[in-house]
Design a protein around this motif. Structure first.
Motif, PDB file in Angstrom:
ATOM      1  N   ALA A   1       0.827  -1.204   0.000  1.00 36.21           N
ATOM      2  CA  ALA A   1       0.000   0.000   0.000  1.00 36.21           C
ATOM      3  C   ALA A   1       0.862   1.255   0.000  1.00 36.21           C
ATOM      4  N   TYR A   2       2.006   1.204   0.690  1.00 41.72           N
ATOM      5  CA  TYR A   2       2.891   2.379   0.701  1.00 41.72           C
ATOM      6  C   TYR A   2       3.509   2.595  -0.671  1.00 41.72           C
ATOM      7  N   ALA A   3       3.928   1.523  -1.317  1.00 43.80           N
ATOM      8  CA  ALA A   3       4.465   1.653  -2.672  1.00 43.80           C
ATOM      9  C   ALA A   3       3.419   2.259  -3.607  1.00 43.80           C
ATOM     10  N   LYS A   4       2.187   1.802  -3.488  1.00 46.19           N
ATOM     11  CA  LYS A   4       1.104   2.318  -4.331  1.00 46.19           C
ATOM     12  C   LYS A   4       0.834   3.790  -4.026  1.00 46.19           C
ATOM     13  N   ALA A   5       0.859   4.161  -2.747  1.00 47.53           N
ATOM     14  CA  ALA A   5       0.605   5.546  -2.364  1.00 47.53           C
ATOM     15  C   ALA A   5       1.726   6.473  -2.850  1.00 47.53           C
ATOM     16  N   LEU A   6       2.966   5.996  -2.773  1.00 48.27           N
ATOM     17  CA  LEU A   6       4.082   6.786  -3.301  1.00 48.27           C
ATOM     18  C   LEU A   6       3.889   7.038  -4.791  1.00 48.27           C
ATOM     19  N   ALA A   7       3.559   5.993  -5.530  1.00 46.40           N
ATOM     20  CA  ALA A   7       3.360   6.135  -6.968  1.00 46.40           C
ATOM     21  C   ALA A   7       2.212   7.107  -7.268  1.00 46.40           C
ATOM     22  N   ALA A   8       1.131   7.010  -6.497  1.00 49.34           N
ATOM     23  CA  ALA A   8      -0.014   7.897  -6.702  1.00 49.34           C
ATOM     24  C   ALA A   8       0.351   9.352  -6.437  1.00 49.34           C
ATOM     25  N   ALA A   9       1.362   9.575  -5.593  1.00 49.21           N
ATOM     26  CA  ALA A   9       1.811  10.925  -5.282  1.00 49.21           C
ATOM     27  C   ALA A   9       2.859  11.428  -6.277  1.00 49.21           C
ATOM     28  N   GLY A  10       3.152  10.625  -7.290  1.00 49.50           N
ATOM     29  CA  GLY A  10       4.106  11.035  -8.309  1.00 49.50           C
ATOM     30  C   GLY A  10       5.544  10.712  -7.991  1.00 49.50           C
ATOM     31  N   VAL A  11       5.766   9.867  -6.980  1.00 48.33           N
ATOM     32  CA  VAL A  11       7.126   9.475  -6.609  1.00 48.33           C
ATOM     33  C   VAL A  11       7.532   8.253  -7.428  1.00 48.33           C
ATOM     34  N   PRO A  12       8.693   8.268  -8.089  1.00 47.39           N
ATOM     35  CA  PRO A  12       9.151   7.069  -8.807  1.00 47.39           C
ATOM     36  C   PRO A  12       9.349   5.908  -7.835  1.00 47.39           C
ATOM     37  N   VAL A  13       8.734   4.770  -8.135  1.00 43.87           N
ATOM     38  CA  VAL A  13       8.775   3.619  -7.231  1.00 43.87           C
ATOM     39  C   VAL A  13       9.016   2.345  -8.019  1.00 43.87           C
ATOM     40  N   THR A  14       9.879   1.509  -7.496  1.00 40.46           N
ATOM     41  CA  THR A  14       9.998   0.128  -7.963  1.00 40.46           C
ATOM     42  C   THR A  14       9.581  -0.771  -6.811  1.00 40.46           C
ATOM     43  N   TYR A  15       8.686  -1.714  -7.101  1.00 38.65           N
ATOM     44  CA  TYR A  15       8.139  -2.575  -6.052  1.00 38.65           C
ATOM     45  C   TYR A  15       8.465  -4.034  -6.342  1.00 38.65           C
ATOM     46  N   HIS A  16       8.950  -4.735  -5.309  1.00 39.24           N
ATOM     47  CA  HIS A  16       9.242  -6.161  -5.400  1.00 39.24           C
ATOM     48  C   HIS A  16       8.376  -6.906  -4.385  1.00 39.24           C
ATOM     49  N   PRO A  17       7.489  -7.804  -4.823  1.00 41.30           N
ATOM     50  CA  PRO A  17       6.563  -8.455  -3.897  1.00 41.30           C
ATOM     51  C   PRO A  17       7.154  -9.579  -3.067  1.00 41.30           C
ATOM     52  N   GLY A  18       8.340 -10.068  -3.411  1.00 42.17           N
ATOM     53  CA  GLY A  18       8.979 -11.104  -2.593  1.00 42.17           C
ATOM     54  C   GLY A  18       8.217 -12.410  -2.573  1.00 42.17           C
ATOM     55  N   GLU A  19       7.792 -12.864  -3.728  1.00 39.54           N
ATOM     56  CA  GLU A  19       7.033 -14.116  -3.793  1.00 39.54           C
ATOM     57  C   GLU A  19       7.859 -15.289  -3.261  1.00 39.54           C
ATOM     58  N   GLY A  20       7.197 -16.154  -2.517  1.00 37.92           N
ATOM     59  CA  GLY A  20       7.851 -17.334  -1.965  1.00 37.92           C
ATOM     60  C   GLY A  20       8.696 -17.088  -0.741  1.00 37.92           C
ATOM     61  N   LEU A  21       8.669 -15.841  -0.220  1.00 37.83           N
ATOM     62  CA  LEU A  21       9.605 -15.478   0.841  1.00 37.83           C
ATOM     63  C   LEU A  21       8.900 -14.983   2.095  1.00 37.83           C
ATOM     64  N   ILE A  22       9.664 -14.926   3.188  1.00 42.06           N
ATOM     65  CA  ILE A  22       9.153 -14.495   4.479  1.00 42.06           C
ATOM     66  C   ILE A  22       9.851 -13.213   4.913  1.00 42.06           C
ATOM     67  N   HIS A  23       9.279 -12.582   5.918  1.00 42.69           N
ATOM     68  CA  HIS A  23       9.917 -11.430   6.558  1.00 42.69           C
ATOM     69  C   HIS A  23      11.327 -11.833   6.997  1.00 42.69           C
ATOM     70  N   GLY A  24      12.287 -10.947   6.736  1.00 42.91           N
ATOM     71  CA  GLY A  24      13.665 -11.241   7.120  1.00 42.91           C
ATOM     72  C   GLY A  24      14.494 -11.890   6.040  1.00 42.91           C
ATOM     73  N   TYR A  25      13.939 -12.026   4.825  1.00 42.08           N
ATOM     74  CA  TYR A  25      14.663 -12.804   3.813  1.00 42.08           C
ATOM     75  C   TYR A  25      15.947 -12.141   3.341  1.00 42.08           C
ATOM     76  N   PHE A  26      16.134 -10.851   3.569  1.00 38.63           N
ATOM     77  CA  PHE A  26      17.400 -10.217   3.197  1.00 38.63           C
ATOM     78  C   PHE A  26      18.565 -10.813   4.000  1.00 38.63           C
ATOM     79  N   GLY A  27      18.252 -11.443   5.115  1.00 39.68           N
ATOM     80  CA  GLY A  27      19.282 -12.096   5.910  1.00 39.68           C
ATOM     81  C   GLY A  27      19.406 -13.582   5.662  1.00 39.68           C
ATOM     82  N   LEU A  28      18.686 -14.093   4.656  1.00 42.31           N
ATOM     83  CA  LEU A  28      18.682 -15.537   4.397  1.00 42.31           C
ATOM     84  C   LEU A  28      19.336 -15.903   3.073  1.00 42.31           C
ATOM     85  N   GLY A  29      20.079 -14.986   2.503  1.00 39.02           N
ATOM     86  CA  GLY A  29      20.667 -15.214   1.187  1.00 39.02           C
ATOM     87  C   GLY A  29      21.662 -16.352   1.120  1.00 39.02           C
ATOM     88  N   ASP A  30      22.310 -16.659   2.256  1.00 41.36           N
ATOM     89  CA  ASP A  30      23.266 -17.764   2.260  1.00 41.36           C
ATOM     90  C   ASP A  30      22.570 -19.117   2.191  1.00 41.36           C
TER      91      ASP A  30
END
Length: 320
Positions: free
Chosen positions: A267-296
């Motif tokens: 919703a925040y990504a969508k709201a940023l875009a609606a306000a004219g802010v350039p946004v790239t959104y990644h939904p993280g399919e198949g993943l859980i919270h904290g996955y940036f620490g699970l790359g290994d």
């Protein structure tokens, strides 16, 4: 159809901490996150040329921070805020994330250890984050950066601090090149306990438990950060409630599909875009919270995190 839960991530979930708010205390939360980081001590961290402890100015005094960089030429500068529900997390628990930012963006990264609740409740962490950014910008030459390529980044509660600080920077006339918001907290109204507020975000029910971060743990975190539930309406807690998002820095927003925070991040990504802010959104399919620490452990997690950092690098290199 979205991807199913990554099987490698599924095997890791039982090993992750912060899953029982009935018995969790602030100190146990901090200890368990640090223990998780310490358990990986035998695995060499991603190598960078420089990783040294420094201090930056917070709202009421010096804050511990850590500076990471490769090389010595002028580079973009990223101020990074760690996750941990505002209560836990520190420079050590998010050391590898900071290093990966350096390696994959070419930036100087300054990881900031803000004051945490319950010792310091809202707005302490937010005020520290904004003060730290202001201090780094004032000392930008000391860190080898330039004013046209400054970005903010953070994960979870740190993503909340990055988002709210980006808004504060806009209001203060501080121009940022980019913000990287990794499964951020964006709407705390109702403290994750109000039925009507939770109904606005189906992921809070769909992913209420079983995928590491639970809705009940988010209620616990919010209860420690805020001394009064009414504070959640403040944009410095809930950036999605800001009167306007126009003019804030270009953003890369990531969520995790199996995460109670998924829908408020989207919703925040969508709201940023609606306000004219350039946004790239990644939904993280198949993943859980904290996955940036699970790359290994998970190629899916590693690839998704790399995609987000690559998009962040594009914005940093472009500058303002």
């Amino acid at each position: 159809m979205p991807l199913p839960l990554d099987p490698l991530v599924e095997k890791i979930i039982p090993l992750l901490p912060l899953r029982d708010p009935a018995t969790m205390t602030p100190q146990s939360a901090r200890d368990s996150l640090r223990a998780l980081a310490d358990a990986r001590a035998a695995v060499p961290p991603p190598p960078v040329d420089t990783a040294r402890d420094i201090e930056v100015q917070g709202a009421t005094g010096p804050l511990k921070a850590r500076l990471y960089r490769n090389g010595s030429t002028t580079a973009p500068t990223v101020i990074f805020f760690h996750g941990g529900g505002w209560v836990a997390g520190d420079l050590e628990t998010h050391d590898r994330q900071a290093r990966n930012l350096v390696i994959e963006t070419g930036a100087v990264v300054i990881s900031v250890d803000y004051r945490r609740p319950p010792e310091t409740r809202f707005p302490g962490a937010f005020e520290d984050a904004f003060a730290a950014v202001s201090d780094v910008i004032a000392r930008i030459a000391e860190f080898g950066g330039d004013l046209s390529r400054v970005g903010l980044a953070g994960d979870s509660a740190g993503g909340n601090l990055a988002a709210t600080t980006a808004l504060a920077c806009r209001d203060a006339g501080i121009r940022l090149a980019a913000q990287l918001l990794v499964y951020p907290v964006t709407d705390v109204v109702g403290n994750y306990a109000d039925r009507d507020e939770n109904a606005k975000y189906p992921s809070r029910a769909e992913n209420a438990e079983g995928y590491f971060l639970s809705r009940a743990v988010m209620e616990w975190f919010a209860g420690h950060y805020l001394s009064d539930k009414a504070q959640a309406f403040d944009w410095r807690v809930s950036p999605l409630r800001a009167k306007s998002l126009a003019g804030v820095a270009p953003a890369v927003v990531t969520t995790a599909w199996f995460d109670p925070l998924r829908d408020e991040g989207a919703a925040y990504a969508k709201a940023l875009a609606a306000a004219g802010v350039p946004v790239t959104y990644h939904p993280g399919e198949g993943l859980i919270h904290g996955y940036f620490g699970l790359g290994d452990a998970s190629e899916t997690a590693r690839t998704e995190a790399q995609r987000a950092r690559a998009d962040f690098k594009v914005l940093l290199d472009r500058g303002v």
